[in-house]
Design a protein around this motif. Structure first.
Motif, PDB file in Angstrom:
ATOM      1  N   PHE A 183       0.773  -1.102  -0.003  1.00  0.00           N
ATOM      2  CA  PHE A 183      -0.079   0.045  -0.066  1.00  0.00           C
ATOM      3  C   PHE A 183       0.950   1.175   0.070  1.00  0.00           C
ATOM      4  N   ASP A 184       0.269   2.241  -0.457  1.00  0.00           N
ATOM      5  CA  ASP A 184       1.032   3.670  -0.490  1.00  0.00           C
ATOM      6  C   ASP A 184       0.775   4.385   0.930  1.00  0.00           C
ATOM      7  N   VAL A 185       1.763   4.793   1.591  1.00  0.00           N
ATOM      8  CA  VAL A 185       1.620   5.419   2.724  1.00  0.00           C
ATOM      9  C   VAL A 185       1.147   6.743   2.640  1.00  0.00           C
ATOM     10  N   THR A 186       1.240   7.285   1.423  1.00  0.00           N
ATOM     11  CA  THR A 186       0.695   8.661   1.259  1.00  0.00           C
ATOM     12  C   THR A 186      -0.735   8.811   0.788  1.00  0.00           C
ATOM     13  N   ARG A 187      -1.397   7.672   0.453  1.00  0.00           N
ATOM     14  CA  ARG A 187      -2.882   7.449   0.217  1.00  0.00           C
ATOM     15  C   ARG A 187      -3.529   6.558   1.120  1.00  0.00           C
ATOM     16  N   VAL A 188      -4.419   7.164   2.086  1.00  0.00           N
ATOM     17  CA  VAL A 188      -4.919   6.195   3.299  1.00  0.00           C
ATOM     18  C   VAL A 188      -5.766   5.001   2.546  1.00  0.00           C
ATOM     19  N   ASN A 189      -6.648   5.270   1.276  1.00  0.00           N
ATOM     20  CA  ASN A 189      -7.271   4.518   0.832  1.00  0.00           C
ATOM     21  C   ASN A 189      -6.630   3.217   0.458  1.00  0.00           C
ATOM     22  N   THR A 190      -5.312   3.395  -0.067  1.00  0.00           N
ATOM     23  CA  THR A 190      -4.743   2.039  -0.275  1.00  0.00           C
ATOM     24  C   THR A 190      -4.651   1.020   0.706  1.00  0.00           C
ATOM     25  N   PHE A 191      -4.399   1.839   2.103  1.00  0.00           N
ATOM     26  CA  PHE A 191      -4.348   0.911   3.271  1.00  0.00           C
ATOM     27  C   PHE A 191      -5.720   0.429   3.426  1.00  0.00           C
ATOM     28  N   GLU A 192      -6.690   0.997   3.256  1.00  0.00           N
ATOM     29  CA  GLU A 192      -8.256   0.424   3.656  1.00  0.00           C
ATOM     30  C   GLU A 192      -8.410  -0.625   2.692  1.00  0.00           C
ATOM     31  N   SER A 193      -7.907  -0.831   1.629  1.00  0.00           N
ATOM     32  CA  SER A 193      -7.937  -1.550   0.671  1.00  0.00           C
ATOM     33  C   SER A 193      -7.155  -2.852   0.988  1.00  0.00           C
ATOM     34  N   VAL A 194      -6.073  -2.912   2.116  1.00  0.00           N
ATOM     35  CA  VAL A 194      -5.308  -4.086   2.311  1.00  0.00           C
ATOM     36  C   VAL A 194      -6.069  -5.449   2.661  1.00  0.00           C
ATOM     37  N   SER A 195      -6.902  -5.071   3.653  1.00  0.00           N
ATOM     38  CA  SER A 195      -7.852  -6.126   4.260  1.00  0.00           C
ATOM     39  C   SER A 195      -8.590  -6.768   3.334  1.00  0.00           C
TER      40      SER A 195
END
Length: 262
Positions: free
Chosen positions: A143-155
């Motif tokens: 995921f991209d630490v500058t885009r929180v939505n990419t972290f939300e997709s991790v799960s």
């Protein structure tokens, strides 16, 4: 008459030029063939030297590794950095899946070939991931630490992965989470190391790293952690592949998460 002689001379000249180019091309081809044969001879000599020194030929293993995550998180950049020690700001988005091969001389008795599958970010919404995931023995989710939505997709990526590929005993394949672009301003949970540790434990990640393909931060370390986990599962992997050599790593150190001070 003069014109005819001129035309004839031109044709002869072009013919001679063509023959000369052909000879040069043939010579170049012979040189490349000679170099290739010399290299093969050198490789054979090197292999025999290794064989003579250790008394046994190193075990050769091929492992399929998935690299998944949302579009634009830097998956291709991570692979390029890891395999070729190269970084570019300009990559076209991966369509479908791409491949790369990394060879590791793990130790004196072990040669590992990692087949890295670079899967397009939009593929999670398609029907091909089950095909792409087949026979994988490890994965990175990026995921991209500058885009929180990419972290939300991790799960969602982790759930998709766990539902479509497992080890022979039914357990999930080892997966390392990569918080990429850590050389830039971070957003969200990544700013709390303790919460990230808790999150990864809850979701079943083997480990996690803050990485930067641009600055070459923690790429090799993350890969080594994943390979170590794969080697720990090697006996189970070989049980599902009757043609593989039975092999287990006698001693593997636990590798902890390392983050960058960006």
């Amino acid at each position: 008459m003069g014109a005819a002689i001129f035309v004839k001379a031109s044709v002869v000249t072009r013919y001679c030029d063509s023959r000369q180019k052909h000879r040069q091309s043939a010579a170049s081809w012979r040189d490349s063939e000679t170099s290739f044969e010399q290299q093969k001879g050198h490789d054979r000599f090197f292999e025999m030297s290794n064989l003579n020194q250790s008394g046994v030929k190193p075990k050769d293993h091929l492992y399929k590794i998935l690299v998944i995550g949302d579009l634009g998180t830097g998956k291709t950049s991570i692979i390029k950095r890891y395999v070729h020690q190269f970084f570019s700001q300009h990559y076209r988005a991966t369509i479908g899946v791409d491949f790369a091969l990394k060879v590791l001389n793990w130790d004196a008795n072990t040669l590992i070939r990692l087949q890295l599958w670079d899967i397009a970010g939009q593929e999670r919404y398609g029907n091909m991931t089950r095909v792409y995931y087949k026979e994988a023995v490890g994965a990175f989710i990026v995921f991209d630490v500058t885009r929180v939505n990419t972290f939300e997709s991790v799960s969602n990526w982790k759930a998709d992965l766990d539902s479509k590929v497992q080890l022979p005993d039914g357990s999930p394949i080892p997966c390392v989470l990569l918080a990429n672009k850590c050389d830039q301003q971070k957003e969200g949970l990544i700013n709390s190391k303790s919460k990230m540790e808790e999150y990864c434990k809850e979701k079943g990640f083997s480990s996690w790293y803050e990485t930067s393909a641009k600055e070459n931060i923690n790429i090799d370390e993350a890969a080594r952690t994943l390979v170590s986990q794969i080697l720990l599962n090697d006996k189970l992997i070989n049980d599902s592949n009757k043609d593989g050599d039975q092999f287990s790593l006698a001693h593997t150190n636990d590798v902890k998460k390392k983050s960058c001070n960006c």
